[in-house]
Design a protein around this motif. Sequence first.
Motif, PDB file in Angstrom:
ATOM      1  N   ILE A 191       0.849  -1.197   0.000  1.00  0.00           N
ATOM      2  CA  ILE A 191       0.000   0.000   0.000  1.00  0.00           C
ATOM      3  C   ILE A 191       0.883   1.245   0.000  1.00  0.00           C
ATOM      4  CG2 ILE A 191      -1.760   1.300   1.258  1.00  0.00           C
ATOM      5  CD1 ILE A 191      -2.734  -1.342   2.432  1.00  0.00           C
ATOM      6  N   THR A 192       0.623   2.129  -0.952  1.00  0.00           N
ATOM      7  CA  THR A 192       1.356   3.389  -1.038  1.00  0.00           C
ATOM      8  C   THR A 192       0.694   4.474  -0.201  1.00  0.00           C
ATOM      9  OG1 THR A 192       2.153   2.860  -3.259  1.00  0.00           O
ATOM     10  CG2 THR A 192       2.175   5.178  -2.631  1.00  0.00           C
ATOM     11  N   GLU A 193      -0.631   4.549  -0.305  1.00  0.00           N
ATOM     12  CA  GLU A 193      -1.394   5.534   0.470  1.00  0.00           C
ATOM     13  C   GLU A 193      -2.702   4.906   0.934  1.00  0.00           C
ATOM     14  OE1 GLU A 193      -0.078   8.358   1.161  1.00  0.00           O
ATOM     15  OE2 GLU A 193       1.477   8.581  -0.374  1.00  0.00           O
ATOM     16  N   MET A 194      -3.094   5.193   2.174  1.00  0.00           N
ATOM     17  CA  MET A 194      -4.411   4.823   2.680  1.00  0.00           C
ATOM     18  C   MET A 194      -4.728   5.781   3.820  1.00  0.00           C
ATOM     19  SD  MET A 194      -6.092   1.122   3.655  1.00  0.00           S
ATOM     20  CE  MET A 194      -5.136   0.728   5.126  1.00  0.00           C
ATOM     21  N   TYR A 195      -5.728   6.640   3.606  1.00  0.00           N
ATOM     22  CA  TYR A 195      -5.954   7.727   4.558  1.00  0.00           C
ATOM     23  C   TYR A 195      -7.441   8.029   4.714  1.00  0.00           C
ATOM     24  CZ  TYR A 195      -6.035  10.177   0.056  1.00  0.00           C
ATOM     25  OH  TYR A 195      -6.316  10.547  -1.238  1.00  0.00           O
ATOM     26  N   GLY A 196      -7.727   8.759   5.808  1.00  0.00           N
ATOM     27  CA  GLY A 196      -9.087   9.202   6.100  1.00  0.00           C
ATOM     28  C   GLY A 196      -9.228  10.683   5.840  1.00  0.00           C
ATOM     29  N   ASP A 197     -10.278  11.300   6.412  1.00  0.00           N
ATOM     30  CA  ASP A 197     -10.539  12.703   6.112  1.00  0.00           C
ATOM     31  C   ASP A 197      -9.543  13.654   6.758  1.00  0.00           C
ATOM     32  OD1 ASP A 197     -11.336  12.417   8.706  1.00  0.00           O
ATOM     33  OD2 ASP A 197     -13.402  13.093   8.405  1.00  0.00           O
ATOM     34  N   ASP A 198      -8.727  13.155   7.704  1.00  0.00           N
ATOM     35  CA  ASP A 198      -7.696  14.015   8.278  1.00  0.00           C
ATOM     36  C   ASP A 198      -6.428  14.028   7.424  1.00  0.00           C
ATOM     37  OD1 ASP A 198      -6.793  11.482   8.713  1.00  0.00           O
ATOM     38  OD2 ASP A 198      -6.388  11.727  10.854  1.00  0.00           O
ATOM     39  N   MET A 199      -6.438  13.246   6.337  1.00  0.00           N
ATOM     40  CA  MET A 199      -5.351  13.195   5.353  1.00  0.00           C
ATOM     41  C   MET A 199      -4.054  12.607   5.904  1.00  0.00           C
ATOM     42  SD  MET A 199      -6.804  14.121   2.630  1.00  0.00           S
ATOM     43  CE  MET A 199      -5.424  14.270   1.515  1.00  0.00           C
ATOM     44  N   THR A 200      -4.116  11.958   7.066  1.00  0.00           N
ATOM     45  CA  THR A 200      -2.950  11.211   7.556  1.00  0.00           C
ATOM     46  C   THR A 200      -3.234   9.729   7.361  1.00  0.00           C
ATOM     47  OG1 THR A 200      -3.799  11.051   9.836  1.00  0.00           O
ATOM     48  CG2 THR A 200      -2.457  12.981   9.277  1.00  0.00           C
ATOM     49  N   TYR A 201      -2.185   8.912   7.309  1.00  0.00           N
ATOM     50  CA  TYR A 201      -2.375   7.504   6.992  1.00  0.00           C
ATOM     51  C   TYR A 201      -3.098   6.758   8.106  1.00  0.00           C
ATOM     52  CZ  TYR A 201       1.803   6.576   9.863  1.00  0.00           C
ATOM     53  OH  TYR A 201       2.715   6.489  10.898  1.00  0.00           O
ATOM     54  N   PHE A 202      -3.825   5.698   7.711  1.00  0.00           N
ATOM     55  CA  PHE A 202      -4.561   4.867   8.668  1.00  0.00           C
ATOM     56  C   PHE A 202      -3.605   4.237   9.680  1.00  0.00           C
ATOM     57  CE2 PHE A 202      -8.957   3.445   6.948  1.00  0.00           C
ATOM     58  CZ  PHE A 202      -9.320   4.773   6.812  1.00  0.00           C
ATOM     59  N   LYS A 203      -3.999   4.292  10.943  1.00  0.00           N
ATOM     60  CA  LYS A 203      -3.184   3.685  11.999  1.00  0.00           C
ATOM     61  C   LYS A 203      -3.919   2.539  12.691  1.00  0.00           C
ATOM     62  CE  LYS A 203      -0.810   8.072  12.755  1.00  0.00           C
ATOM     63  NZ  LYS A 203      -1.499   8.771  11.658  1.00  0.00           N
ATOM     64  N   ASP A 204      -5.203   2.376  12.372  1.00  0.00           N
ATOM     65  CA  ASP A 204      -5.995   1.249  12.876  1.00  0.00           C
ATOM     66  C   ASP A 204      -6.655   0.560  11.688  1.00  0.00           C
ATOM     67  OD1 ASP A 204      -6.054   1.612  15.974  1.00  0.00           O
ATOM     68  OD2 ASP A 204      -6.504   3.606  15.181  1.00  0.00           O
ATOM     69  N   THR A 261       2.493   3.468   6.134  1.00  0.00           N
ATOM     70  CA  THR A 261       3.386   2.483   6.747  1.00  0.00           C
ATOM     71  C   THR A 261       2.743   1.105   6.707  1.00  0.00           C
ATOM     72  OG1 THR A 261       4.313   4.157   8.225  1.00  0.00           O
ATOM     73  CG2 THR A 261       4.685   1.856   8.805  1.00  0.00           C
ATOM     74  N   ASN A 262       3.369   0.168   6.013  1.00  0.00           N
ATOM     75  CA  ASN A 262       2.886  -1.212   5.936  1.00  0.00           C
ATOM     76  C   ASN A 262       3.512  -2.050   7.039  1.00  0.00           C
ATOM     77  OD1 ASN A 262       1.381  -1.663   3.113  1.00  0.00           O
ATOM     78  ND2 ASN A 262       3.062  -0.221   2.776  1.00  0.00           N
ATOM     79  N   TYR A 263       2.716  -2.948   7.618  1.00  0.00           N
ATOM     80  CA  TYR A 263       3.206  -3.868   8.649  1.00  0.00           C
ATOM     81  C   TYR A 263       2.968  -5.303   8.214  1.00  0.00           C
ATOM     82  CZ  TYR A 263       3.756   0.070  11.843  1.00  0.00           C
ATOM     83  OH  TYR A 263       4.174   1.252  12.427  1.00  0.00           O
ATOM     84  N   ALA A 264       3.921  -6.174   8.535  1.00  0.00           N
ATOM     85  CA  ALA A 264       3.882  -7.562   8.070  1.00  0.00           C
ATOM     86  C   ALA A 264       2.677  -8.333   8.586  1.00  0.00           C
ATOM     87  CB  ALA A 264       5.168  -8.280   8.470  1.00  0.00           C
TER      88      ALA A 264
END
Length: 268
Positions: free
Chosen positions: A135-148, A185-188
Motif C-alpha cells: 500500500i502506497t497511500e491509505m488515509y481518512g478525512d484528516d489526510m494522515t495515513y490509517f493507523k488502525d 506504513t505497511n506492517y507484516a
Amino acid sequence: MKKCLKVSFAIIMVVLVIALSCVSAFAASDLTINKNAKASKGDTVTYTLKLGECSDKLEGIQMYVFYDKDYLEIDAESLSLPELRGAVSNANFGDGIAFNWTSVTDLVSFADTKTLMTVDFKVKKTGKTDITYFITEMYGDDMTYFKDYTLTNDISVNNDIVVNSETPILSEDSALNNKYQGSFTNYADGKGERNGSGENHVAVTGVTTLPQVTASAQVLDVTKDTQTPITTIITILGVILVVVAIVIVIILRNHYSKKTDETEEKTE
C-alpha cells in the motif's frame, strides 16, 4: 544367505525409488500459493483481499498487488473493487495489479470487514508462488495515513475456499517497495501501528529516492561527468609513459652493453 540378503536389499531399494518417484510426481502436480493454498494446472484461483477494523472512514487509497506471471494468468475482467465506486484500476499493470481511489464526499466505512479487492487467476504451471501486496497511500478525512486497520485474504480454488481470513503476504521485494513507497506504513501482520502487536508487527517500508532538480544538483552532475574522462586520460597517459620509459631503459641498456663488448674486444 548372502545372496538372499542382496536380493532383499535390491527389492527394498526398488520400492524406495518407486515411492519417492510417486511422492515427487504428486508434489509436482500442485501449485502452492501463499504456503497454504494448493491448485492444479488449469484451475481458477480467486484472490480476495479484505479490510476491516478501521477506526476512520476511508477517503483515499493507492495499492498494488503483485504476482508471478509465470505461474498465474490474470483474468482482467474479473478484477472487482466493490466498495470503491469510481476507482481507477489496471489489471495489466507491469508489476501486477494497481488501483487507486479517492472521494471527499463519499467516504467508505471499513469498521466491519468488507471486500476491498477480488480477482481471478488461471494456474499456468505447478510449483510455489505468492500473491503479495503493498500500500502506497491509505488515509481518512484528516489526510494522515490509517493507523488502525486489519487486512485479511481469502483464496478459493474453483469456487471452493481453501484459505479463509488469513493474514495476506506483504511484499518483501525491496525494489518494488522502494518504487512504490509513499506516506503509508505497511506492517507484516496486516495491521496498523496502533492496533497491531507481537513479533510479526514489523514495519516494512521502501526507500524513496526522488531526483533533486536544482542548480547545485546539475553542477554536481556535470562535475561528475567531466571527471570520468579526465581520469581515464590520465591513466592512459601514465601507462604510455611507463611503456616509453621501459623502452628507453631497454635501448640504453643494449647500447651500453654493446659499447662494453666493443671495449673489451679492443682491450684483447
